[in-house]
Design a protein around this motif. Structure first.
Motif, PDB file in Angstrom:
ATOM      1  N   LEU A 192       0.841  -1.191   0.000  1.00  0.00           N
ATOM      2  CA  LEU A 192       0.000   0.000   0.000  1.00  0.00           C
ATOM      3  C   LEU A 192       0.877   1.242   0.000  1.00  0.00           C
ATOM      4  N   LEU A 193       0.604   2.148  -0.895  1.00  0.00           N
ATOM      5  CA  LEU A 193       1.208   3.483  -0.873  1.00  0.00           C
ATOM      6  C   LEU A 193       0.124   4.421  -0.379  1.00  0.00           C
ATOM      7  N   ALA A 194       0.323   5.007   0.793  1.00  0.00           N
ATOM      8  CA  ALA A 194      -0.761   5.735   1.430  1.00  0.00           C
ATOM      9  C   ALA A 194      -0.257   6.994   2.117  1.00  0.00           C
ATOM     10  N   ASP A 195      -1.193   7.905   2.324  1.00  0.00           N
ATOM     11  CA  ASP A 195      -0.980   9.096   3.139  1.00  0.00           C
ATOM     12  C   ASP A 195      -1.690   8.841   4.456  1.00  0.00           C
ATOM     13  N   SER A 196      -0.936   8.504   5.485  1.00  0.00           N
ATOM     14  CA  SER A 196      -1.538   8.125   6.761  1.00  0.00           C
ATOM     15  C   SER A 196      -2.245   9.290   7.438  1.00  0.00           C
ATOM     16  N   VAL A 197      -1.868  10.517   7.094  1.00  0.00           N
ATOM     17  CA  VAL A 197      -2.501  11.681   7.715  1.00  0.00           C
ATOM     18  C   VAL A 197      -3.929  11.860   7.203  1.00  0.00           C
ATOM     19  N   SER A 198      -4.109  11.754   5.890  1.00  0.00           N
ATOM     20  CA  SER A 198      -5.431  11.930   5.289  1.00  0.00           C
ATOM     21  C   SER A 198      -6.197  10.617   5.138  1.00  0.00           C
ATOM     22  N   ASN A 199      -5.580   9.497   5.554  1.00  0.00           N
ATOM     23  CA  ASN A 199      -6.223   8.178   5.496  1.00  0.00           C
ATOM     24  C   ASN A 199      -6.495   7.727   4.055  1.00  0.00           C
ATOM     25  N   ASN A 200      -5.690   8.183   3.103  1.00  0.00           N
ATOM     26  CA  ASN A 200      -5.895   7.863   1.693  1.00  0.00           C
ATOM     27  C   ASN A 200      -4.894   6.824   1.220  1.00  0.00           C
ATOM     28  N   VAL A 201      -5.357   5.837   0.480  1.00  0.00           N
ATOM     29  CA  VAL A 201      -4.501   4.856  -0.188  1.00  0.00           C
ATOM     30  C   VAL A 201      -4.384   5.264  -1.653  1.00  0.00           C
ATOM     31  N   TRP A 202      -3.173   5.595  -2.075  1.00  0.00           N
ATOM     32  CA  TRP A 202      -2.943   6.054  -3.444  1.00  0.00           C
ATOM     33  C   TRP A 202      -2.794   4.891  -4.418  1.00  0.00           C
ATOM     34  N   PHE A 203      -2.220   3.796  -3.915  1.00  0.00           N
ATOM     35  CA  PHE A 203      -1.944   2.649  -4.788  1.00  0.00           C
ATOM     36  C   PHE A 203      -1.902   1.397  -3.927  1.00  0.00           C
ATOM     37  N   SER A 204      -2.400   0.275  -4.468  1.00  0.00           N
ATOM     38  CA  SER A 204      -2.393  -1.000  -3.732  1.00  0.00           C
ATOM     39  C   SER A 204      -2.197  -2.146  -4.707  1.00  0.00           C
ATOM     40  N   GLN A 205      -1.543  -3.209  -4.221  1.00  0.00           N
ATOM     41  CA  GLN A 205      -1.334  -4.400  -5.054  1.00  0.00           C
ATOM     42  C   GLN A 205      -1.061  -5.595  -4.157  1.00  0.00           C
ATOM     43  N   LYS A 206      -1.620  -6.736  -4.542  1.00  0.00           N
ATOM     44  CA  LYS A 206      -1.374  -7.988  -3.830  1.00  0.00           C
ATOM     45  C   LYS A 206      -0.103  -8.640  -4.359  1.00  0.00           C
ATOM     46  N   VAL A 207       0.713  -9.170  -3.451  1.00  0.00           N
ATOM     47  CA  VAL A 207       2.005  -9.759  -3.816  1.00  0.00           C
ATOM     48  C   VAL A 207       2.089 -11.160  -3.224  1.00  0.00           C
ATOM     49  N   SER A 208       2.622 -12.098  -4.015  1.00  0.00           N
ATOM     50  CA  SER A 208       2.813 -13.468  -3.553  1.00  0.00           C
ATOM     51  C   SER A 208       4.220 -13.930  -3.888  1.00  0.00           C
ATOM     52  N   PHE A 209       4.791 -14.740  -2.990  1.00  0.00           N
ATOM     53  CA  PHE A 209       6.139 -15.276  -3.201  1.00  0.00           C
ATOM     54  C   PHE A 209       6.111 -16.768  -3.526  1.00  0.00           C
ATOM     55  N   MET A 210       4.927 -17.326  -3.823  1.00  0.00           N
ATOM     56  CA  MET A 210       4.809 -18.760  -4.024  1.00  0.00           C
ATOM     57  C   MET A 210       5.191 -19.191  -5.441  1.00  0.00           C
TER      58      MET A 210
END
Length: 685
Positions: free
Chosen positions: A507-525
């Motif tokens: 998650l790339l987020a601004d914790s102050v404004s509670n906004n998530v700018w970008f998200s992605q699921k990642v797997s190492f399997m």
């Protein structure tokens, strides 16, 4: 009639061909997959995981793994194919090529005297006057007499030598390889043929289409009901503590279908008394709170109590019928939690930002369910912001050992993890009172735990600096290391009854404004899929920046080496906001382990736009802009939700007043209130 019989004889060949086309490739693929399975064990080998029996391959389990419905069906189809091959082989005489020499038992090119001599001998054996058997008479007329005529009659022999048949040129005929009774359209067989055509060509495709459409209209690609996604979307709020996430999680349509039995009332009452402290009830009005709890829908009550039974490890209180419901809930939980995270980070405002707080809350709930740790254990205590929850996921560690003994020496779980193994063993044996075998189990689990590192950069491809409205490319490498050297592994989860793969959320987020700018699921399997994805992404990125073939190949080779070394590439794009300096945070959250999450700060400087183009306006038009009326309704629902539920695990209750305006911005109401503030400011001026 002969042509009809020939078509009937070809019917088994037709069926065999149709069956072999899908079965042979599917069997080869299945065998290749079975042969390519890694022999290296990737699950935990501590005594608790071994005792759970989840990874134990007994003879019964091995037989059950092989004797699945699909394998049994495949074996049955192969048996049918073998029977068809044997049947075709035995029937092959009926479609053999006419060869008079072979029929008379002569060598090709035999003299006419030998032909007559052989014919006389066969006549004595098969002639109707000598042999009354009807089959002998049929064989004599259709084969022996015709073969003799083909070799002795000048015209018949000329026809045979020219056209391969004593009767001359044979007409070209087309037929269909169906059984004889289907080709006979007289009488009852005509109706059978009609029914066969209607059933196979019309009814069967129609039934398949109806079944597929009815299922696809009910479920998504992740086997989650559409009704569940709709419920999660409308119940998701911008600020949810883990206990409030639980209230949303249990309202899935899958759980509403769980059967409610009268025989479950007494076991559920006992379970309620065991987990009551975890239900977030107001102890001052405990009678009213209990009555309010039991007035909920029975399926919701059962689901929440069974989830709490997993969190508190009170599995002995479950009856056999509740055990089946318990397993059903836990089996679908990972899929539902994944969709719940997606509902949290889905774009909710004009800038395309999601919500950070509920996303973190869902991941924390997932961690607690997999590791069977109470939500109350996450409450901050002493110097540990995560509480004692990470300690409780270790084998043989109880709350008493942590609070009264181990906590005196180490304040956080990370301190225990970073200690030297000998020093840690001495602490656990002397202070914690554990045996050397139990300490070895703890060391095994600590070696399984992932250690994450993040490398994150943001840039505008082909440009210097980031200007407002630019399309910013996020380039992040997530690396995992374990003490046992594995990259992809199954987590230590002895109380979770199913195999659970580790998944990570970036998650790339601004914790102050509670906004998530970008998200992605990642797997190492899946290393092969990660290599392909990283190679393609790097190649497209290098080509877009104008790099030559040599530079692109080098970058791709470096990316492949990183992936094989335990790294995964996260590549994404987002629109640069207005001019200013932004302090963002990159989160890497694991859905299976407690205490393994990592985050790093990222400074983003956005300059005033000086380059040509108005990309910002174009993207703003495409963004998910919510209507004002909908946003106001969501705000009102949010206030009602917060009034009805108060979480004793929330660490933000003291900060609610300070962050109220920022939460409103996360709700997508910042435009409306912002315009009002500007207008009031201009009036004061």
């Amino acid at each position: 009639m002969a042509a009809s019989e020939e078509n009937s004889a070809l019917f088994p060949i037709f069926i065999l061909t149709i069956m072999a086309i899908p079965i042979v490739p599917y069997t080869i693929t299945k065998l290749c997959r079975a042969a390519s399975k890694k022999s290296k064990s990737i699950h935990c080998h501590c005594s608790e995981c071994s005792r759970s029996g989840k990874y134990h391959k007994s003879i019964f389990k091995r037989i059950s793994n092989v004797s699945t419905c699909s394998n049994f069906t495949l074996l049955l189809l192969w048996v049918v194919m073998i029977v068809l091959v044997y049947y075709i082989k035995t029937m092959s005489r009926e479609i053999e090529i006419f060869d008079p020499f072979n029929i008379l038992g002569l060598e090709p090119g035999a003299a006419e005297s030998e032909i007559k001599k052989k014919y006389r001998r066969l006549s004595i054996q098969y002639h109707p006057d000598k042999n009354p058997d009807p089959e002998a008479h049929k064989y004599f007329v259709e084969y022996i007499a015709k073969a003799y005529q083909a070799l002795t009659d000048p015209i018949a022999r000329e026809n045979y030598e020219k056209y391969g048949h004593p009767d001359g040129r044979q007409g070209f005929q087309m037929g269909i390889a169906l059984p004889q009774f289907l080709l006979n359209i007289d009488g009852a067989s005509g109706g059978i043929l009609l029914l066969w055509i209607v059933g196979v060509c019309i009814l069967l495709p129609l039934v398949i289409a109806v079944v597929y459409l009815s299922r696809s209209s009910k479920y998504t690609g992740n086997y989650v009901m559409h009704q569940t996604l709709s419920t999660y979307y409308y119940l998701m709020k911008p600020s949810l503590a883990p206990s409030k996430v639980m209230d949303v999680f249990i309202k899935a349509a899958e759980y509403m279908e769980i059967p409610v039995r009268r025989t479950d009332d007494e076991p559920l009452q006992k379970l309620f008394m065991l987990v009551r402290s975890e239900l977030n009830l107001d102890l001052k009005n405990i009678k009213q709170e209990q009555a309010k709890f039991w007035k909920q829908h029975p399926a919701l009550v059962k689901t929440e109590l069974l989830v709490q039974a997993q969190l508190t490890r009170e599995l002995a209180a479950l009856s056999p019928s509740l055990q089946s419901d318990f397993r059903r809930i836990l089996e679908t939980a990972p899929r539902l939690l994944e969709e719940l995270i997606k509902m949290a980070v889905i774009p909710r405002n004009a800038q395309g930002h999601g919500w950070l707080r509920p996303a973190i809350g869902v991941v924390e709930l997932s961690q607690c369910i997999v590791q069977a740790v109470p939500l109350s254990a996450r409450k901050s205590t002493g110097g540990s912001p995560e509480g004692i929850a990470p300690f409780l996921q270790l084998p043989h560690i109880s709350e008493t050992i942590i609070i009264k003994k181990v906590a005196r020496k180490v304040r956080t779980f990370q301190e225990l993890h970073d200690m030297d193994s000998l020093e840690r063993a001495d602490l656990l044996i002397q202070t914690g009172g554990l045996s050397s075998t139990e300490v070895q189990d703890i060391e095994t689990v600590l070696d399984m735990m992932p250690s994450l590192t993040l490398e994150v950069t943001c840039e505008t491809e082909g440009e210097e600096g980031i200007q407002e409205g630019d399309i910013v490319t996020l380039h992040a490498w997530i690396n995992v290391k374990r003490g046992n050297g594995l990259i992809g592994a199954l987590p230590h989860a002895p109380y979770y009854p199913f195999h659970k793969e580790e998944n990570y959320w970036f998650l790339l987020a601004d914790s102050v404004s509670n906004n998530v700018w970008f998200s992605q699921k990642v797997s190492f399997m899946d290393e092969a899929a990660a290599v392909t994805s990283a190679s393609k992404a790097i190649e497209e990125s290098m080509e877009g920046s104008g790099a030559n073939v040599k530079e692109t190949s080098k970058a791709v080779a470096e990316a492949v080496e990183k992936v094989k070394g335990g790294s995964r590439l996260v590549l994404g794009k987002f629109q640069a906001p207005s001019e200013g300096n932004y302090s963002l945070t990159c989160y890497c959250l694991c859905d299976s382990w407690l205490g393994c999450d990592r985050r790093t700060n990222l400074k983003l400087k956005v300059l005033k736009r000086t380059r040509a183009g108005t990309r910002a306006a174009v993207l703003a038009d495409e963004g998910p802009i919510m209507e004002d009326g909908v946003e106001e309704d969501e705000d009102n629902e949010d206030e009602e939700y917060d009034d009805d539920y108060e979480s004793e695990y929330s660490e933000d209750e003291e900060d609610d007043q300070n962050t109220k305006n920022k939460q409103q911005a996360a709700n997508g109401t910042v435009n409306k209130h912002g315009k009002a503030a500007e207008s009031s400011g201009s009036e004061e001026e």
